[in-house]
Write a protein that holds these residues in place. Structure first.
Motif, PDB file in Angstrom:
ATOM      1  N   ALA A 214       0.737  -1.428   0.081  1.00 24.67           N
ATOM      2  CA  ALA A 214      -0.095  -0.098  -0.186  1.00 24.67           C
ATOM      3  C   ALA A 214       1.051   1.022  -0.073  1.00 24.67           C
ATOM      4  CB  ALA A 214      -0.939   0.201   1.276  1.00 24.67           C
ATOM      5  N   TRP A 215       0.459   2.102  -0.675  1.00 18.53           N
ATOM      6  CA  TRP A 215       1.030   3.656  -0.527  1.00 18.53           C
ATOM      7  C   TRP A 215       0.650   4.522   0.263  1.00 18.53           C
ATOM      8  CZ3 TRP A 215       2.002   5.962  -6.320  1.00 18.53           C
ATOM      9  CH2 TRP A 215       2.643   5.137  -7.070  1.00 18.53           C
ATOM     10  N   PRO A 216       1.273   5.411   0.902  1.00 17.04           N
ATOM     11  CA  PRO A 216       0.785   6.429   1.684  1.00 17.04           C
ATOM     12  C   PRO A 216      -0.355   7.300   0.844  1.00 17.04           C
ATOM     13  CG  PRO A 216       3.193   6.509   1.955  1.00 17.04           C
ATOM     14  CD  PRO A 216       2.704   5.575   0.630  1.00 17.04           C
ATOM     15  N   VAL A 217      -1.206   7.814   1.829  1.00 14.18           N
ATOM     16  CA  VAL A 217      -2.597   8.468   1.084  1.00 14.18           C
ATOM     17  C   VAL A 217      -1.897   9.633   0.267  1.00 14.18           C
ATOM     18  CG1 VAL A 217      -4.459   9.895   1.361  1.00 14.18           C
ATOM     19  CG2 VAL A 217      -4.130   7.715   2.551  1.00 14.18           C
ATOM     20  N   GLU A 218      -0.985  10.473   0.797  1.00 13.76           N
ATOM     21  CA  GLU A 218      -0.458  11.597   0.035  1.00 13.76           C
ATOM     22  C   GLU A 218       0.209  11.204  -1.198  1.00 13.76           C
ATOM     23  OE1 GLU A 218      -0.101  10.856   3.339  1.00 13.76           O
ATOM     24  OE2 GLU A 218      -1.482  12.450   4.245  1.00 13.76           O
ATOM     25  N   LYS A 219       1.036  10.043  -1.179  1.00 15.56           N
ATOM     26  CA  LYS A 219       1.833   9.707  -2.512  1.00 15.56           C
ATOM     27  C   LYS A 219       0.795   9.588  -3.330  1.00 15.56           C
ATOM     28  CE  LYS A 219       5.188   6.331  -4.048  1.00 15.56           C
ATOM     29  NZ  LYS A 219       6.109   5.319  -4.001  1.00 15.56           N
ATOM     30  N   ALA A 220      -0.221   8.691  -3.027  1.00  9.45           N
ATOM     31  CA  ALA A 220      -1.387   8.108  -4.039  1.00  9.45           C
ATOM     32  C   ALA A 220      -2.132   9.414  -4.378  1.00  9.45           C
ATOM     33  CB  ALA A 220      -2.367   7.209  -3.275  1.00  9.45           C
ATOM     34  N   ALA A 221      -2.442  10.397  -3.565  1.00 11.19           N
ATOM     35  CA  ALA A 221      -3.300  11.552  -4.028  1.00 11.19           C
ATOM     36  C   ALA A 221      -2.452  12.374  -4.913  1.00 11.19           C
ATOM     37  CB  ALA A 221      -3.474  12.478  -2.862  1.00 11.19           C
ATOM     38  N   ASP A 222      -0.976  12.437  -5.058  1.00 13.49           N
ATOM     39  CA  ASP A 222       0.050  13.100  -5.822  1.00 13.49           C
ATOM     40  C   ASP A 222      -0.214  12.642  -7.144  1.00 13.49           C
ATOM     41  OD1 ASP A 222       0.504  15.155  -3.830  1.00 13.49           O
ATOM     42  OD2 ASP A 222       2.456  14.196  -3.184  1.00 13.49           O
ATOM     43  N   LEU A 223      -0.145  11.438  -7.286  1.00 15.73           N
ATOM     44  CA  LEU A 223       0.020  10.785  -8.491  1.00 15.73           C
ATOM     45  C   LEU A 223      -1.380  10.964  -9.218  1.00 15.73           C
ATOM     46  CD1 LEU A 223       1.416   8.802 -10.635  1.00 15.73           C
ATOM     47  CD2 LEU A 223       0.218   6.826  -9.503  1.00 15.73           C
ATOM     48  N   ILE A 224      -2.368  10.705  -8.472  1.00 18.24           N
ATOM     49  CA  ILE A 224      -3.800  10.825  -9.065  1.00 18.24           C
ATOM     50  C   ILE A 224      -4.014  12.099  -9.785  1.00 18.24           C
ATOM     51  CG2 ILE A 224      -6.288  10.917  -8.562  1.00 18.24           C
ATOM     52  CD1 ILE A 224      -5.988   8.653  -6.713  1.00 18.24           C
ATOM     53  N   CYS A 225      -3.514  13.236  -9.001  1.00 14.00           N
ATOM     54  CA  CYS A 225      -3.645  14.609  -9.403  1.00 14.00           C
ATOM     55  C   CYS A 225      -2.779  14.917 -10.555  1.00 14.00           C
ATOM     56  CB  CYS A 225      -3.272  15.704  -8.175  1.00 14.00           C
ATOM     57  SG  CYS A 225      -4.530  15.551  -6.801  1.00 14.00           S
ATOM     58  N   SER A 226      -1.723  14.234 -10.663  1.00 18.82           N
ATOM     59  CA  SER A 226      -0.629  14.490 -11.891  1.00 18.82           C
ATOM     60  C   SER A 226      -1.441  13.862 -13.196  1.00 18.82           C
ATOM     61  CB  SER A 226       0.723  13.682 -11.614  1.00 18.82           C
ATOM     62  OG  SER A 226       0.511  12.462 -11.514  1.00 18.82           O
ATOM     63  N   GLU A 227      -2.503  12.951 -12.888  1.00 20.99           N
ATOM     64  CA  GLU A 227      -3.111  12.472 -14.157  1.00 20.99           C
ATOM     65  C   GLU A 227      -4.124  13.105 -14.521  1.00 20.99           C
ATOM     66  OE1 GLU A 227      -2.164   9.474 -15.889  1.00 20.99           O
ATOM     67  OE2 GLU A 227      -0.264  10.020 -15.175  1.00 20.99           O
ATOM     68  N   SER A 228      -4.265  14.534 -13.795  1.00 19.54           N
ATOM     69  CA  SER A 228      -5.638  15.147 -14.303  1.00 19.54           C
ATOM     70  C   SER A 228      -5.365  15.563 -15.648  1.00 19.54           C
ATOM     71  CB  SER A 228      -5.784  16.446 -13.509  1.00 19.54           C
ATOM     72  OG  SER A 228      -6.637  17.433 -13.907  1.00 19.54           O
ATOM     73  N   GLU A 229      -6.531  15.511 -16.532  1.00 20.65           N
ATOM     74  CA  GLU A 229      -6.548  15.896 -17.993  1.00 20.65           C
ATOM     75  C   GLU A 229      -5.723  14.745 -18.781  1.00 20.65           C
ATOM     76  OE1 GLU A 229      -6.926  20.036 -19.205  1.00 20.65           O
ATOM     77  OE2 GLU A 229      -5.612  20.212 -17.485  1.00 20.65           O
ATOM     78  N   ILE A 230      -5.422  13.913 -18.184  1.00 18.03           N
ATOM     79  CA  ILE A 230      -4.427  12.612 -18.833  1.00 18.03           C
ATOM     80  C   ILE A 230      -5.458  11.287 -18.773  1.00 18.03           C
ATOM     81  CG2 ILE A 230      -2.601  11.146 -19.196  1.00 18.03           C
ATOM     82  CD1 ILE A 230      -1.006  13.615 -17.950  1.00 18.03           C
ATOM     83  N   SER A 231      -5.488  10.660 -17.578  1.00 21.46           N
ATOM     84  CA  SER A 231      -6.477   9.750 -17.111  1.00 21.46           C
ATOM     85  C   SER A 231      -7.525  10.084 -16.483  1.00 21.46           C
ATOM     86  CB  SER A 231      -5.667   8.666 -16.099  1.00 21.46           C
ATOM     87  OG  SER A 231      -4.471   8.173 -16.653  1.00 21.46           O
ATOM     88  N   PHE A 232      -7.629  11.327 -15.828  1.00 17.70           N
ATOM     89  CA  PHE A 232      -8.821  11.557 -15.181  1.00 17.70           C
ATOM     90  C   PHE A 232      -9.353  13.000 -15.433  1.00 17.70           C
ATOM     91  CE2 PHE A 232      -6.156   9.090 -11.966  1.00 17.70           C
ATOM     92  CZ  PHE A 232      -6.765   7.976 -12.214  1.00 17.70           C
ATOM     93  N   ASP A 233     -10.718  13.007 -15.341  1.00 17.19           N
ATOM     94  CA  ASP A 233     -11.389  14.245 -15.716  1.00 17.19           C
ATOM     95  C   ASP A 233     -11.171  15.353 -14.593  1.00 17.19           C
ATOM     96  OD1 ASP A 233     -13.315  16.280 -15.709  1.00 17.19           O
ATOM     97  OD2 ASP A 233     -15.122  14.993 -15.640  1.00 17.19           O
ATOM     98  N   PRO A 234     -10.497  16.603 -14.988  1.00 17.65           N
ATOM     99  CA  PRO A 234     -10.171  17.575 -14.238  1.00 17.65           C
ATOM    100  C   PRO A 234     -10.993  18.019 -13.146  1.00 17.65           C
ATOM    101  CG  PRO A 234     -10.144  18.416 -16.412  1.00 17.65           C
ATOM    102  CD  PRO A 234     -10.290  16.926 -16.443  1.00 17.65           C
ATOM    103  N   SER A 235     -12.411  17.971 -13.675  1.00 20.48           N
ATOM    104  CA  SER A 235     -13.534  18.287 -12.609  1.00 20.48           C
ATOM    105  C   SER A 235     -13.523  17.388 -11.496  1.00 20.48           C
ATOM    106  CB  SER A 235     -14.689  18.740 -13.111  1.00 20.48           C
ATOM    107  OG  SER A 235     -15.229  17.623 -13.805  1.00 20.48           O
ATOM    108  N   VAL A 236     -13.339  16.085 -11.701  1.00 22.79           N
ATOM    109  CA  VAL A 236     -13.242  15.025 -10.632  1.00 22.79           C
ATOM    110  C   VAL A 236     -12.205  15.222  -9.798  1.00 22.79           C
ATOM    111  CG1 VAL A 236     -13.473  12.645 -10.450  1.00 22.79           C
ATOM    112  CG2 VAL A 236     -14.661  13.565 -12.208  1.00 22.79           C
ATOM    113  N   ILE A 237     -11.139  15.563 -10.489  1.00 22.10           N
ATOM    114  CA  ILE A 237      -9.859  15.744  -9.680  1.00 22.10           C
ATOM    115  C   ILE A 237      -9.928  17.046  -8.701  1.00 22.10           C
ATOM    116  CG2 ILE A 237      -7.228  16.260  -9.544  1.00 22.10           C
ATOM    117  CD1 ILE A 237      -8.143  13.367 -10.530  1.00 22.10           C
ATOM    118  N   LYS A 238     -10.530  17.934  -9.226  1.00 18.71           N
ATOM    119  CA  LYS A 238     -10.896  18.913  -8.222  1.00 18.71           C
ATOM    120  C   LYS A 238     -11.698  18.680  -7.141  1.00 18.71           C
ATOM    121  CE  LYS A 238     -12.749  23.828  -8.144  1.00 18.71           C
ATOM    122  NZ  LYS A 238     -13.395  24.912  -9.149  1.00 18.71           N
TER     123      LYS A 238
END
Length: 340
Positions: free
Chosen positions: A298-322
């Motif tokens: 398992a990753w720490p929450v902060e590390k996981a959140a950083d990766l997910i946010c870095s994928e905004s407009e790539i993997s994920f909808d930016p409005s969902v990321i917000k």
């Protein structure tokens, strides 16, 4: 009999003498409230919600027909039975009253025994309808709860096959509901995502264990088989008219699509992907990253959140990321509450 146990009759007439007559006829069995004009009648009907209304037609200002029309157009009063009690005894007036939604039409001068019998009869019918409505609502709620439990248990079965606990589907559904609320979805929509998202990986039931549980990286052929779980899941759910199952199927099919169009199974891009699936995609990846899996810790929450946010407009909808960033603290609390 005390007043609290009595049903309430609202009498509407511009003549105090006529109100007194109806009060004398009915007060032993019912609690009587009265109004001397149409506007007051509408106010009392909404405030006291009487069990039945006896309504005169010929009144100054707003007549009884207009009062009835407004009562029936108001969701708070539309179901209250209305009996016209009036000196207008022409068939055309009675027809108008019934068309407006009245249940009965009594001509003046009234006969006390007839008034009592008609009021008693229509109250009995009204109470039967209310009880039937309550029973239908109860059965509908019971069916919805049963449907949700089946969906949740099937989702849990898929996770056990994937060497997960059932808490994964709880977390993903709670995360998704939280993000949906933050994005401004209405209650029906966030309830749908809460109750449908547990089925997102049901298709894993159809993936061979040697692929699903492989501790190392999948080879290209194995990866193609793994990706088929989205299609398998949508086939398991099928094309059902129930909205909950429709949403579950869409989530199952699309939650691995990517905002940039490089996901699977159909390579959908941007808003071609259902918003339900875009929300679940973020929730699912967040939980996968912060959970132990056969191939990683398992990753720490902060590390996981950083990766997910870095994928905004790539993997994920930016409005969902917000929205995800806004509710991250609450998601951590959900994770702690539903910990494995």
């Amino acid at each position: 009999m005390n007043n609290e146990a009595k049903l309430t009759v609202l009498v509407v007439d511009d003549s105090p003498e006529n109100i007194d007559i109806l009060h004398e006829i009915l007060h032993m069995e019912y609690q009587i409230v009265f109004a001397l004009n149409g506007q007051r009648a509408l106010t009392l009907a909404q405030e006291t919600h009487p069990d039945i209304i006896l309504l005169d037609i010929m009144m100054p200002g707003m007549d009884g027909f207009e009062v009835c029309r407004r009562l029936k157009n108001n969701p708070l009063t539309k179901d209250i039975p209305v009996i016209f009690v009036t000196a207008n005894n022409q068939p055309v007036d009675e027809e108008m009253g019934i068309k407006l939604g009245a249940v009965d039409y009594l001509a003046k001068p009234i006969t006390p025994s007839i008034v009592r019998l008609r009021v008693e009869m229509h109250l009995a019918l009204y109470n039967q309808r209310r009880e039937l409505k309550k029973e239908v609502l109860r059965k509908t709620q019971e069916l919805a709860e049963t449907q949700f439990e089946i969906i949740k248990k099937l989702g849990t079965a898929a996770e056990f096959k994937d060497n997960e606990t059932g808490l994964h589907v709880d977390r993903v559904s709670q995360y998704s509901c939280l993000i949906a609320k933050q994005m401004g979805l209405n209650e029906e929509e966030y309830d749908l995502i809460l109750n449908a998202s547990p089925m997102h990986d049901i298709g894993k039931i159809g993936i061979p264990d040697q692929i699903l549980l492989k501790p190392g990286k999948l080879d290209p052929e194995e990866w193609e088989i793994m990706k088929s779980h989205s299609l398998i899941g949508s086939q398991i759910i099928g094309d059902h008219p129930a909205k909950l199952l429709q949403v579950a199927r869409i989530i199952c099919l699309q939650h691995h699509e990517k905002w940039n169009g490089e996901g699977y199974p159909d390579g959908l891009k941007g808003e071609e992907i259902s918003l339900y699936a875009r929300i679940v995609a973020v929730s699912d990846v967040f939980d996968a990253l912060t959970s132990d899996r056969p191939y990683k810790n398992a990753w720490p929450v902060e590390k996981a959140a950083d990766l997910i946010c870095s994928e905004s407009e790539i993997s994920f909808d930016p409005s969902v990321i917000k929205a995800f960033k806004t509710v991250l603290l609450e998601m951590k609390q959900i994770r702690e509450h539903f910990s494995d």
